[in-house]
Design a protein around this motif. Structure first.
Motif, PDB file in Angstrom:
ATOM      1  N   GLY A   1       0.780  -1.237   0.000  1.00 14.30           N
ATOM      2  CA  GLY A   1       0.000   0.000   0.000  1.00 14.30           C
ATOM      3  C   GLY A   1       0.806   1.280   0.000  1.00 14.30           C
TER       4      GLY A   1
ATOM      5  N   PRO B   1       2.353   4.319  -1.771  1.00  9.80           N
ATOM      6  CA  PRO B   1       2.168   4.916  -3.094  1.00  9.80           C
ATOM      7  C   PRO B   1       3.492   5.280  -3.775  1.00  9.80           C
TER       8      PRO B   1
ATOM      9  N   ASN C   1       5.350   8.632  -2.358  1.00  6.09           N
ATOM     10  CA  ASN C   1       4.718   9.433  -1.311  1.00  6.09           C
ATOM     11  C   ASN C   1       4.891   8.622  -0.038  1.00  6.09           C
TER      12      ASN C   1
ATOM     13  N   GLU D   1       5.149   9.445   3.282  1.00  6.95           N
ATOM     14  CA  GLU D   1       4.833   9.928   4.636  1.00  6.95           C
ATOM     15  C   GLU D   1       4.375   8.787   5.534  1.00  6.95           C
ATOM     16  N   HIS D   2       3.633   7.840   4.944  1.00  7.49           N
ATOM     17  CA  HIS D   2       2.997   6.790   5.723  1.00  7.49           C
ATOM     18  C   HIS D   2       3.788   5.487   5.683  1.00  7.49           C
TER      19      HIS D   2
ATOM     20  N   VAL E   1       2.527   1.779   7.103  1.00  3.06           N
ATOM     21  CA  VAL E   1       2.299   0.721   6.107  1.00  3.06           C
ATOM     22  C   VAL E   1       3.080  -0.544   6.495  1.00  3.06           C
TER      23      VAL E   1
ATOM     24  N   GLU F   1       5.493  19.513  -1.114  1.00  3.67           N
ATOM     25  CA  GLU F   1       4.818  18.244  -0.821  1.00  3.67           C
ATOM     26  C   GLU F   1       5.838  17.127  -0.581  1.00  3.67           C
TER      27      GLU F   1
ATOM     28  N   LEU G   1       8.312  24.815   6.935  1.00  4.42           N
ATOM     29  CA  LEU G   1       8.143  25.903   7.910  1.00  4.42           C
ATOM     30  C   LEU G   1       9.210  26.971   7.715  1.00  4.42           C
TER      31      LEU G   1
ATOM     32  N   LYS H   1       0.134  14.226  13.072  1.00  2.00           N
ATOM     33  CA  LYS H   1      -0.667  13.465  12.113  1.00  2.00           C
ATOM     34  C   LYS H   1      -1.697  12.575  12.802  1.00  2.00           C
ATOM     35  N   GLU H   2      -1.369  12.092  13.998  1.00  4.18           N
ATOM     36  CA  GLU H   2      -2.263  11.147  14.670  1.00  4.18           C
ATOM     37  C   GLU H   2      -3.403  11.848  15.392  1.00  4.18           C
TER      38      GLU H   2
ATOM     39  N   LEU I   1       2.319  24.226  11.229  1.00  7.32           N
ATOM     40  CA  LEU I   1       1.787  23.140  10.398  1.00  7.32           C
ATOM     41  C   LEU I   1       0.875  22.277  11.248  1.00  7.32           C
TER      42      LEU I   1
ATOM     43  N   ILE J   1      -3.443  12.478   3.501  1.00  9.21           N
ATOM     44  CA  ILE J   1      -3.184  13.401   4.597  1.00  9.21           C
ATOM     45  C   ILE J   1      -3.331  14.821   4.054  1.00  9.21           C
TER      46      ILE J   1
ATOM     47  N   TRP K   1      -2.371  18.664   4.891  1.00  3.82           N
ATOM     48  CA  TRP K   1      -1.555  19.559   5.723  1.00  3.82           C
ATOM     49  C   TRP K   1      -2.086  20.984   5.598  1.00  3.82           C
TER      50      TRP K   1
ATOM     51  N   LEU L   1      -0.623  24.728   6.262  1.00  2.00           N
ATOM     52  CA  LEU L   1       0.506  25.593   6.619  1.00  2.00           C
ATOM     53  C   LEU L   1      -0.050  26.995   6.861  1.00  2.00           C
TER      54      LEU L   1
ATOM     55  N   PHE M   1      -2.145  21.389   1.537  1.00  4.02           N
ATOM     56  CA  PHE M   1      -1.543  20.344   0.701  1.00  4.02           C
ATOM     57  C   PHE M   1      -2.269  19.036   0.985  1.00  4.02           C
ATOM     58  N   GLU M   2      -2.775  18.412  -0.060  1.00  3.11           N
ATOM     59  CA  GLU M   2      -3.428  17.119   0.140  1.00  3.11           C
ATOM     60  C   GLU M   2      -2.599  16.059  -0.579  1.00  3.11           C
ATOM     61  N   ILE M   3      -2.166  15.055   0.156  1.00  2.00           N
ATOM     62  CA  ILE M   3      -1.228  14.066  -0.402  1.00  2.00           C
ATOM     63  C   ILE M   3      -1.752  12.654  -0.143  1.00  2.00           C
ATOM     64  N   ILE M   4      -1.787  11.842  -1.215  1.00  2.82           N
ATOM     65  CA  ILE M   4      -2.157  10.424  -1.051  1.00  2.82           C
ATOM     66  C   ILE M   4      -0.995   9.716  -0.353  1.00  2.82           C
ATOM     67  N   ASN M   5      -1.281   9.033   0.745  1.00  2.00           N
ATOM     68  CA  ASN M   5      -0.174   8.402   1.475  1.00  2.00           C
ATOM     69  C   ASN M   5      -0.330   6.888   1.656  1.00  2.00           C
ATOM     70  N   GLN M   6      -1.437   6.340   1.188  1.00  2.45           N
ATOM     71  CA  GLN M   6      -1.579   4.879   1.268  1.00  2.45           C
ATOM     72  C   GLN M   6      -2.586   4.448   0.211  1.00  2.45           C
ATOM     73  N   THR M   7      -2.320   3.310  -0.423  1.00  2.00           N
ATOM     74  CA  THR M   7      -3.207   2.888  -1.503  1.00  2.00           C
ATOM     75  C   THR M   7      -4.137   1.749  -1.105  1.00  2.00           C
TER      76      THR M   7
END
Lengths: 560, 110
Positions: free
Chosen positions: A109, A111, A131, A133-134, A138, A313, A324, B54-55, B76, B85, B87, B89, B99-105
């Motif tokens: 999973g 990406p 991507n 981050e996760h 995963v 990103e 930041l 994030k959590e 942030l 996720i 974000w 800022l 910012f919208e990012i796909i982080n798991q499929t």
């Protein structure tokens, strides 16, 4: 403190894995896939969902073989980047698995960025964009699905050694006065490398703004040293070239958008230094500063505006601090060159080649103990996928090893001794706090063992001073370190372990009387590389009784 | 590096045995205080990994740069959804960027 009030909890497993990071999780999953009935337990100081190096994420898989690349070409590259000295058998065995383990991450999973044809998007020959981050959640999900046992917030302290072999792990709870005695047929060490040995770039409230995970403190190395396992190549320190202040990685802009690396005069300076190996990119920057042509920068000012958001990103996936910084400075990424600097030196087996001396199956010199990832030496430039590959190799070897072995139990005397050692700092009335000793250690290392303030330069006379001061410091810490609560007790053991790693590092630095890896190992009193005499591995063994460190020279052997 | 808890948003994750931020911090730097809200034990030890940011289900934790390394007030925060996720800022002048990012499929669900 009164050790009698500590609750003792005994556990057992077929294989216990120290460290629930990249290599440890993959080892556990591999074991469960190959042998579902095997009883595996992962012991993790933090929480497997967000522990270790990947807690923040990562935005590329930096070891993946692109078109035309082979395990052999990966070995050539790693060898070239490391001035000829690597364990070729280890690096090749990693190269043979890189693509398969990477594709497995995608199946779990994670990406991956793709081009129009659906192929991975490369940034360089051996790096693909993700991507990420996760990435740790995963991997942790795969660990949970595998059925392996997980013990979070359990701080490993030493191996249970029975009849000359690793037979489990001692640990304590970071939350309550509880001591774990975990017996096992085999142990895999995947506890990571060591940060915080040297004074960091920033002080005060930004002191942990470092590149490598500050909670990886070398405990895996220290456990091995105390059990008599042989270590290798601690002297190949890894020093990361990073963005100043926030210590964000530079690969994203160097490889990702081809930023120019320039000095204060606007000159591209790398070509002055002969090679573009990873150590030399750092060394060149240090030398430009020394010559009065610093500071140095990554120049992004030619980047089109449309790339600014994409770059932010990419950093949010791995190192949000730089985003930041841009916002605080009121600039977009292409508005101003990024100033770069070196981090403090780290002792790691994933980027450098410090760690346990292992054979091609990741067996250490202590029977029953296997090592993988940042804990295993001899094979630099593993990155994430190389750590996965080593987790797999160690898992297969450990599975084979445990056939026909019974789980032994730790003796009561051994349990009492370790429990006493572990909880001794708790409630000690006199003495100094872990933070005080950490700063003392970092001051010694920075000033006498080639830290940032010394331009990473090493010399025999200074290293001899470091040797003496560290020996005294180790004794002081054992006698005096005090912890007011369980959180401080964790920090106390982190300092105890870092001090031992620092002592071994200094012995390695003293022994290698040449300069092999610029900046990582820069002996100003022996400034020349010497292949004829020094194409050897510098290894070490610690004697826990006498607290002496013995250096062992091992010959370099190619694949032939 | 630094994170701080917005105490008016944090509810200490109600009846959960351990709030998510406390569970995941790799440095074990967060805890639930007497008022049943989360607090940062020693923000000098924070690594900037943003796991807690994030959590947090209520976006009650924000990260910022300390003044000592040039921080001027940008923050942030993050909202984690299934497979992505988001974000936020916020600059010192209050201007926001999302910012919208796909982080798991979720391939494994197939």
């Amino acid at each position: 403190m009164n050790a009698g009030r500590v609750k003792i909890e005994r556990k057992s497993a077929d294989i216990v894995i120290v460290g629930g990071g990249t290599a440890g999780c993959f080892a556990a999953v591999t074991i469960k896939e190959m042998c579902p009935s095997a009883d595996v337990l992962v012991v993790e100081k933090a929480h497997v969902k967000r522990s270790g190096c990947l807690a923040a994420g990562v935005n590329a898989i930096n070891a993946y073989l692109g078109p035309g690349e082979t395990p052999e070409s990966y070995l050539d590259y790693v060898k070239r980047d490391s001035a000829g000295l690597v364990r070729e058998d280890l690096v090749l065995s990693i190269g043979q698995r890189l693509n398969r383990v990477t594709e497995k991450l995608e199946s779990w999973g994670l990406p991956f960025l793709k081009d129009e044809s659906g192929r991975y998007k490369f940034r360089g020959k051996r790096s693909v964009e993700i991507n990420g981050e996760h990435i740790k959640p995963v991997i942790a999900s795969a660990l949970r699905r595998s059925g392996a046992g997980i013990l979070n917030r359990a701080v490993a302290t030493n191996y249970v050694v029975k009849d000359g072999r690793a037979a489990g792990v001692f640990a304590f709870s970071a939350r309550e006065e509880k001591f774990y005695v975990i017996s096992a047929k085999a142990v895999i060490c995947a506890a990571g490398g060591a940060a915080g040995i040297y004074r960091p770039n920033n002080g005060g409230p930004a002191r942990h703004k470092m590149w490598y995970c500050p909670f990886n403190v070398g405990t895996g190395f220290a456990m091995g040293l105390r059990a008599g396992a042989e270590m290798t190549t601690f002297e190949m320190r890894f020093i990361a070239l990073r963005i100043k202040d926030v210590l964000s990685p530079t690969g994203t802009v160097v490889q990702g958008v081809k930023a120019r690396q320039i000095n204060a005069l606007g000159e591209e300076y790398l070509n002055r230094y002969g090679s573009d190996s990873t150590p030399v990119r750092l060394y060149a920057t240090v030398e430009e500063n020394k010559a009065g042509r610093g500071p140095c920068y990554l120049d992004l000012t030619g980047l089109p505006d449309s790339d600014n958001s994409r770059l932010k990103e990419a950093y949010l996936n791995m190192s949000p601090g730089i985003v930041l910084k841009w916002a605080d400075e009121g600039v977009e990424p292409n508005g101003k060159p990024l100033e770069i600097c070196g981090s403090e030196p780290y002792v790691v087996g994933g980027h450098g080649q410090a760690g346990y001396w292992v054979d091609s199956r990741r067996r250490t010199t202590l029977e029953g103990l296997f090592a993988a990832g940042d804990a295993a030496g001899g094979a630099p430039k593993k990155y994430v996928s190389g750590c996965l590959a080593e987790g797999e190799i160690a898992a297969l070897a450990a599975l084979e090893y445990i056939r026909g072995i019974e789980v032994p139990a730790a003796g009561d005397q051994e349990v009492a001794a370790e429990l006493g050692r572990v909880f001794e700092p708790l409630g000690r009335q006199k003495g100094a706090a872990p933070d005080d000793y950490e700063e003392r250690l970092q001051k010694i290392m920075d000033e006498y063992a080639g830290g940032i303030s010394a331009n990473y330069e090493l010399s025999g006379p200074k290293l001899l001073i470091a040797r003496e001061l560290l020996r005294e410091l180790q004794d002081e810490i054992s006698a005096n370190i005090s912890a007011g609560d369980m959180h401080e007790l964790v920090k106390a053991h982190e300092v105890i372990d870092r001090a031992l790693v620092a002592r071994v590092l200094v012995e390695h630095l003293l022994y290698r009387k040449e300069t092999r890896w610029r900046s990582y190992q820069e002996r100003v009193d022996y400034p020349v590389r010497d292949d004829r005499r020094w194409l050897v591995f510098v290894n070490s063994v610690y004697d826990g009784e006498t607290k002496n460190i013995r250096i062992i020279e091992r010959p370099w052997k190619g694949l032939g | 590096m630094a994170v701080r808890v917005n105490r008016s948003l944090c509810n200490g994750c109600g009846d959960m045995a351990e709030p998510m931020c406390v569970a995941v911090c790799p440095g074990d730097l967060l805890y639930r205080d007497e008022s049943n809200r989360c607090a940062v034990r020693d923000w000098r030890d924070c690594w900037d990994c943003a796991a807690c940011v994030k959590e947090c289900p209520r976006q009650a934790i924000e990260m910022f740069l300390p003044v000592q390394i040039g921080g001027r007030g940008s923050t942030l925060t993050a909202r984690s959804g299934r497979g992505r996720i988001t974000w936020k800022l916020t600059r010192p002048d209050g201007k926001e960027e999302i910012f919208e990012i796909i982080n798991q499929t979720f391939n494994e669900v197939k």
